[in-house]
Design an enzyme around this catalytic site. Structure first.
Site, PDB file in Angstrom:
ATOM      1  CE  LYS A 116      -4.226  -1.867   2.104  1.00  0.00           C
ATOM      2  NZ  LYS A 116      -3.923  -3.276   1.873  1.00  0.00           N
ATOM      3  CD  GLU A 200      -4.858   5.447   3.998  1.00  0.00           C
ATOM      4  OE1 GLU A 200      -6.038   5.270   4.385  1.00  0.00           O
ATOM      5  OE2 GLU A 200      -4.400   4.944   2.965  1.00  0.00           O
ATOM      6  CG  HIS A 235     -12.520  -3.275   7.834  1.00  0.00           C
ATOM      7  ND1 HIS A 235     -12.550  -1.910   7.614  1.00  0.00           N
ATOM      8  CD2 HIS A 235     -12.125  -3.437   9.126  1.00  0.00           C
ATOM      9  CE1 HIS A 235     -12.175  -1.279   8.715  1.00  0.00           C
ATOM     10  NE2 HIS A 235     -11.919  -2.169   9.646  1.00  0.00           N
ATOM     11  NE  ARG A 297      -8.692  -9.803  -5.485  1.00  0.00           N
ATOM     12  CZ  ARG A 297      -9.812  -9.257  -5.041  1.00  0.00           C
ATOM     13  NH1 ARG A 297     -10.884  -9.233  -5.821  1.00  0.00           N
ATOM     14  NH2 ARG A 297      -9.884  -8.717  -3.842  1.00  0.00           N
TER      15      ARG A 297
END
Length: 623
Positions: A116, A200, A235, A297
């Site tokens: 990430k 973040e 999530h 994907r």
């Protein structure tokens, strides 16, 4: 063009790929573990190869076995589906090195988006908006704490190699940062063998917006518009839709253009998804939508994009993998109507969403909408893999029409004895805030208590069960399925037990007009209503549980009894452990509901039991 394809996956996605391949005249090869020897994808494919024991780590995650199966059967290409090895750059390279076609992006593209922190830097350089944060190499506690203070709380700690909701911690205040960092790193190390993190800014009204992109080997990249995947639990996505409600055309053009730039930055080929987090506190605005990650994907939710564009994304994957260009240009793609998908899981919302396993003795998802599934009636829901039973997909001219269609389908689900989240899905869809598109990723958590329906049967359900028995009594065979309106005068009293409560109900009142469905056998009546199944033991049929009353100890899910701590006649106290049930690799202690005596014990160590089976009966202590 590919003529023979091996699908390195299982379940509904394997069946989905097989369907398109067959329409294209491509022969298919399935792979399977011990647990999937009789699975639908195995029965559907042209050929099937056994690749190992039931655990995925010994079968579906062993790339050498999958490549060997392709070589053995003469398959030219491997499609990874999603999950398992689909985003494993090493496996993709091994497929190519073996002289086979990899139906997916280049290994270098997978690598570029795999971490990430590196992906965010790459996206920033490509002019893609990213969430304010820190992705630096200095991973000291002191530096991370300093950066978090500068970003401002709340802040999100994320494992750089994370996924599936793991390795993430929200920190609301500075004094909690170090403990949350330690916990996040520990989970990341255990899950991904990498404890590095990034920081973040926490978005206070987040919506999950993603854009479907597609590239080919000729340098073409197009987008197929956006999806909204904001309805999540822990999530994990539950309901997805396209297009995103509240997205104006100017914002759509900006965010989709950013997604194309992201794909071009990694020389992308095949199907991929650019995921964004949107600060929706003032609606969807391009300057408040930030890059989150790229999934290299096909996505689980790809059908909603197919429904609004008329494109078969699996067909595009196979064409592009064969060297052909993308079949359509950007200007030829447009949005038609609205599509919503719900993930139907084998889980028990009333039991904390614990997975529910076992044989699908009764399985009917109706004929409406688009149903993507990898099981049929009689198949097993295995404890070894993801418990998704099916994807329920609808298309409507408007969002309101699509919502109504999908809620009707969810409420009509008939599955037994495995429990599902069908009623939970319907409740989400019927919620006024969802209908008005007042969404964010905390929607389900905030409303959980109102979205989980009680599994206690009301008086109408009890009456319906008795009426079904009355109707069955008039038939030559008692196991006749029931699925019709009832209006015959009754002549029978039925004694039933449901969740430890026993009632005698006068059956088939003359004014009954029930639209519930179900079935009756010599031991039970099962009523399906509003996406739930209600099971009633027929005590008048001599099931032996008539004395259970409120002291019946029922199996909360199918499983194996691994310990029995009491014997018939034992005196027990409230909360005392009676036995232990193992299911889905977890142990569940069953305890005495009150002080009393064990008057019946039908469970023994090592026994396999079905959901709601009476395992023991405790009679209350006399006052």
């Amino acid at each position: 063009m590919i003529t023979k394809l091996l699908i390195a996956n299982r379940g509904e996605i394997a069946c989905r790929i097989i369907r398109t391949a067959r329409e294209m005249g491509i022969a298919t090869v399935a792979v399977y573990s011990d647990a999937d020897a009789k699975a639908l994808h195995v029965r559907t494919a042209d050929e099937a190869v056994h690749i190992g024991p039931s655990p995925a780590a010994e079968s579906y995650l062993v790339g050498e076995k999958i490549i060997a199966a392709a070589k053995q059967t003469g398959a030219e290409a491997i499609h990874p589906g999603y999950g398992f090895l689909s985003e494993n750059a090493g496996f993709a390279q091994a497929v190519i090195d073996a002289g086979l076609i990899w139906v997916g992006p280049k290994p270098s593209s997978i690598d570029a988006m795999g971490l990430k922190d590196a992906a965010k830097k790459l996206m920033r350089d490509a002019g893609v908006p990213v969430t304010p944060g820190y992705e630096g190499e200095d991973q000291s506690v002191e530096r991370l704490k300093k950066e978090a203070d500068a970003i401002g709380y709340p802040v999100l700690i994320k494992a750089v190699a994370g996924g599936g909701g793991k390795g993430m911690r929200k920190v609301d205040k500075a004094e909690d940062f170090e403990a949350s960092l330690e916990s996040c790193r520990r989970e990341a190390k255990a899950s991904f063998s990498n404890d590095e993190v990034l920081l973040e800014k926490w978005i206070t009204s987040p919506r999950h917006i993603e854009v479907q992109v597609f590239g080919d080997s000729h340098g073409n990249v197009v987008h197929l518009f956006e999806r909204d995947c904001s309805l999540q639990r822990r999530h994990q996505k539950v309901i997805e839709e396209a297009p995103a409600p509240g997205m104006d055309e100017a914002t759509r053009q900006e965010i989709c253009a950013a997604a194309v730039r992201a794909a071009k930055a990694v020389d992308y080929e095949g199907a991929g998804t650019i995921e964004f987090i949107a600060d929706a506190s003032e609606g969807l605005r391009a300057d408040r939508i930030f890059f989150m990650e790229m999934n290299t994907r096909l996505q689980v939710e790809h059908p909603v994009t197919e429904e609004i564009t008329g494109v078969d994304l699996v067909e595009w994957q196979l064409l592009v993998a064969s060297g052909e260009p993308i079949p359509m240009k950007q200007e030829d793609l447009f949005i038609d109507g609205h599509s919503i998908e719900a993930r139907l899981y084998a889980e028990d919302p009333t039991g904390g969403f614990l997975p529910s396993t076992g044989r699908l003795e009764h399985f009917d998802l109706g004929v409406e909408g688009r149903i993507e599934t990898g099981v049929e009636e009689g198949d097993m829901i295995s404890p070894f893999y993801d418990p998704m039973v099916a994807k329920l997909v609808v298309w409507g001219e408007t969002r309101a029409e699509a919502i109504d269609q999908l809620a009707d389908i969810a409420e009509s689900v008939e599955i037994w004895p495995v429990k599902t989240n069908a009623a939970f899905i319907a409740a989400c869809l019927r919620d006024e805030d969802f209908e008005d598109a007042n969404l964010d990723t905390g929607f389900i958590e905030a409303k959980l208590d109102t979205l989980v329906a009680s599994d206690e049967a009301d008086d109408d359900i009890w009456q319906t069960a008795a009426d079904f028995i009355a109707l069955a009594e008039t038939e030559e065979h008692e196991d006749l399925p029931i699925g019709l309106r009832l209006n015959a005068p009754g002549k029978l009293n039925a004694t039933l037990t449901h969740k430890g409560e026993t009632r005698t109900v006068s059956a088939a009142r003359s004014h009954v007009d029930s639209l519930a469905t179900g079935f009756v056998d010599p031991e039970r009546a099962v009523v399906f209503a509003d996406g739930q199944s209600f099971v009633f033991e027929r005590q008048s049929r001599g099931t032996g549980a008539g004395a259970a009353g409120d002291g019946a100890i029922l199996a909360p899910m199918p499983g194996k009894v691994i310990a029995v701590d009491v014997a018939e006649g034992d005196t027990v106290t409230a909360g005392q452990r009676l036995m232990v049930l193992e299911a889905m690799k977890m142990e569940h202690a069953l305890t005495a509901p009150f002080d009393g005596t064990v008057t019946e014990l039908s469970a023994s160590q090592g026994a396999q039991v079905q959901v709601e089976a009476v395992l023991a009966v405790v009679e209350p202590k006399e006052e």
